[in-house]
Design an enzyme around this catalytic site. Structure first.
Site, PDB file in Angstrom:
ATOM      1  N   ASP A   1      17.680  -4.297   8.451  1.00 14.99           N
ATOM      2  CA  ASP A   1      16.248  -4.599   8.313  1.00 14.99           C
ATOM      3  C   ASP A   1      15.462  -3.376   7.867  1.00 14.99           C
ATOM      4  OD1 ASP A   1      16.498  -7.249   8.936  1.00 14.99           O
ATOM      5  OD2 ASP A   1      15.954  -7.019  11.042  1.00 14.99           O
TER       6      ASP A   1
ATOM      7  N   ASP B   1      17.437  -2.037  13.866  1.00 11.84           N
ATOM      8  CA  ASP B   1      18.321  -2.823  12.998  1.00 11.84           C
ATOM      9  C   ASP B   1      18.420  -2.139  11.636  1.00 11.84           C
ATOM     10  OD1 ASP B   1      19.155  -4.786  10.987  1.00 11.84           O
ATOM     11  OD2 ASP B   1      19.113  -6.195  12.660  1.00 11.84           O
TER      12      ASP B   1
ATOM     13  N   THR C   1      26.249 -14.535  20.395  1.00  8.41           N
ATOM     14  CA  THR C   1      27.578 -14.154  20.889  1.00  8.41           C
ATOM     15  C   THR C   1      27.918 -12.700  20.570  1.00  8.41           C
ATOM     16  OG1 THR C   1      28.676 -14.738  18.817  1.00  8.41           O
ATOM     17  CG2 THR C   1      28.394 -16.512  20.433  1.00  8.41           C
TER      18      THR C   1
ATOM     19  N   ARG D   1      26.367 -10.253  12.499  1.00 15.70           N
ATOM     20  CA  ARG D   1      26.645 -10.365  13.922  1.00 15.70           C
ATOM     21  C   ARG D   1      25.844 -11.543  14.463  1.00 15.70           C
ATOM     22  NH1 ARG D   1      25.628  -5.557  18.157  1.00 15.70           N
ATOM     23  NH2 ARG D   1      23.494  -6.155  17.768  1.00 15.70           N
TER      24      ARG D   1
HETATM   25  C1  PRP Z   1      24.789  -4.480  11.917  1.00 17.07           C
HETATM   26  C2  PRP Z   1      25.456  -3.208  11.450  1.00 17.07           C
HETATM   27  C3  PRP Z   1      26.910  -3.496  11.718  1.00 17.07           C
HETATM   28  C4  PRP Z   1      26.858  -4.324  12.971  1.00 17.07           C
HETATM   29  C5  PRP Z   1      27.215  -3.455  14.140  1.00 17.07           C
HETATM   30  O1  PRP Z   1      24.894  -5.471  10.965  1.00 17.07           O
HETATM   31  O2  PRP Z   1      25.170  -2.892  10.118  1.00 17.07           O
HETATM   32  O3  PRP Z   1      27.557  -4.195  10.677  1.00 17.07           O
HETATM   33  O4  PRP Z   1      25.506  -4.792  13.116  1.00 17.07           O
HETATM   34  O5  PRP Z   1      27.297  -4.209  15.308  1.00 17.07           O
HETATM   35  P1  PRP Z   1      28.671  -4.447  16.082  1.00 17.07           P
HETATM   36  O6  PRP Z   1      29.346  -3.112  16.160  1.00 17.07           O
HETATM   37  O7  PRP Z   1      28.213  -4.944  17.417  1.00 17.07           O
HETATM   38  O8  PRP Z   1      29.457  -5.459  15.318  1.00 17.07           O
HETATM   39  P2  PRP Z   1      24.193  -6.903  11.145  1.00 17.07           P
HETATM   40  O9  PRP Z   1      25.132  -7.864  11.781  1.00 17.07           O
HETATM   41  O10 PRP Z   1      22.855  -6.727  11.801  1.00 17.07           O
HETATM   42  O11 PRP Z   1      24.026  -7.406   9.662  1.00 17.07           O
HETATM   43  P3  PRP Z   1      23.129  -6.808   8.472  1.00 17.07           P
HETATM   44  O12 PRP Z   1      23.740  -5.506   8.047  1.00 17.07           O
HETATM   45  O13 PRP Z   1      23.238  -7.866   7.432  1.00 17.07           O
HETATM   46  O14 PRP Z   1      21.722  -6.626   8.980  1.00 17.07           O
HETATM   47  N1  URA Z   2      23.228  -3.300  14.487  1.00 18.93           N
HETATM   48  C1  URA Z   2      22.141  -2.551  14.155  1.00 18.93           C
HETATM   49  O1  URA Z   2      21.670  -2.595  13.014  1.00 18.93           O
HETATM   50  N2  URA Z   2      21.620  -1.767  15.110  1.00 18.93           N
HETATM   51  C2  URA Z   2      22.104  -1.679  16.353  1.00 18.93           C
HETATM   52  O2  URA Z   2      21.569  -0.919  17.181  1.00 18.93           O
HETATM   53  C3  URA Z   2      23.231  -2.466  16.672  1.00 18.93           C
HETATM   54  C4  URA Z   2      23.773  -3.264  15.717  1.00 18.93           C
END
Ligand code: PRP
Ligand code: URA
Length: 209
Positions: free
Chosen positions: A203, A200, A108, A104
């Site tokens: 993370d 997150d 944006t 994400r």
């Molecule tokens: C997180 C989560 C989802 C997304 C949700 O991933 O695991 O994929 O955010 O957010 P949204 O519904 O607003 O799209 P992230 O983009 O942080 O990537 P990661 O899993 O690599 O940390």
């Molecule tokens: N992605 C995450 O990992 N946590 C949130 O709360 C939203 C998006």
């Protein structure tokens, strides 16, 4: 309108509460993601079709049931969805696993695709997309779009925590995709994080912050 199922099982609720605690270690967090995914998988697969076959037990011939129809594919959204795969494979070891890499954009909040690898026969499989967090719904709807482009027509979405905004977006854009979550939280904050949420997920699983 797609069906929204929120799991209220005490074991799932208890484990999720431990995950939410900011003092929970990455090791324990990872174990809990996997355990909850396994428990949820039990219910998400409840409507798999069965067929009757005849076998011989050591005692007599018997008509018994086995899973029929299409085979399954688990599709984690990288990175955090990876944490849910092992728990699901414990219950459905024959499932194939496809990967979608999405992150994400922090400014944006739009999903950016960086990886995709699917089993060759993905269009013939029931697909369960897994990701712990359904926040704005951008990542989930993009993942469902990809799977439909591959020809998949039987897709479910399984997450741990959903925000009302994300649930609404998936239901509006993909009314044919049922959603399964362990908790429906209150709202998103100004950074697109679920409140109260768990922070997150990627993370916390991989210890990157
Ligand atoms: C997180 C989560 C989802 C997304 C949700 O991933 O695991 O994929 O955010 O957010 P949204 O519904 O607003 O799209 P992230 O983009 O942080 O990537 P990661 O899993 O690599 O940390
Ligand atoms: N992605 C995450 O990992 N946590 C949130 O709360 C939203 C998006």
């Amino acid at each position: 309108m797609s069906k929204l199922t929120v799991f209220d099982h005490p074991l799932i609720q208890h484990k999720l509460s431990v995950m939410r605690d900011k003092n929970t270690s990455s090791k324990e967090f990872r174990e809990l993601v996997s355990e909850i995914a396994e428990l949820m998988c039990y219910e998400v697969t409840r409507d798999l079709p069965l067929e009757e076959i005849e076998i011989e037990t050591p005692v007599a011939k018997a008509k018994v049931k086995r899973i029929a129809g299409k085979k399954l594919a688990i599709v984690p959204i990288l990175r955090a969805g990876l944490g849910m795969v092992d728990g699901m494979l414990t219950l459905i070891p024959g499932a194939k696993v496809g990967h979608i890499g999405l992150y994400r954009d922090p400014d944006t909040l739009q999903p950016v695709k960086y990886y995709c690898k699917m089993p060759n026969d993905i269009a013939e499989r029931y697909v369960i997309i897994v990701d712990p967090m359904l926040a704005t719904g951008g990542s989930a709807t993009a993942a469902i779009d990809f799977m439909k482009e591959y020809g998949c027509d039987h897709i479910k979405l399984m997450c741990l925590i959903g925000a009302p905004e994300g649930v609404k977006k998936v239901q509006e854009e993909h009314p044919d995709v049922d959603i399964y979550i362990a908790a429906l939280d209150d709202h998103l904050n100004e950074h697109g994080y679920i409140v109260p949420g768990l922070g997150d997920a990627g993370d916390r699983i991989f210890g990157t912050k």
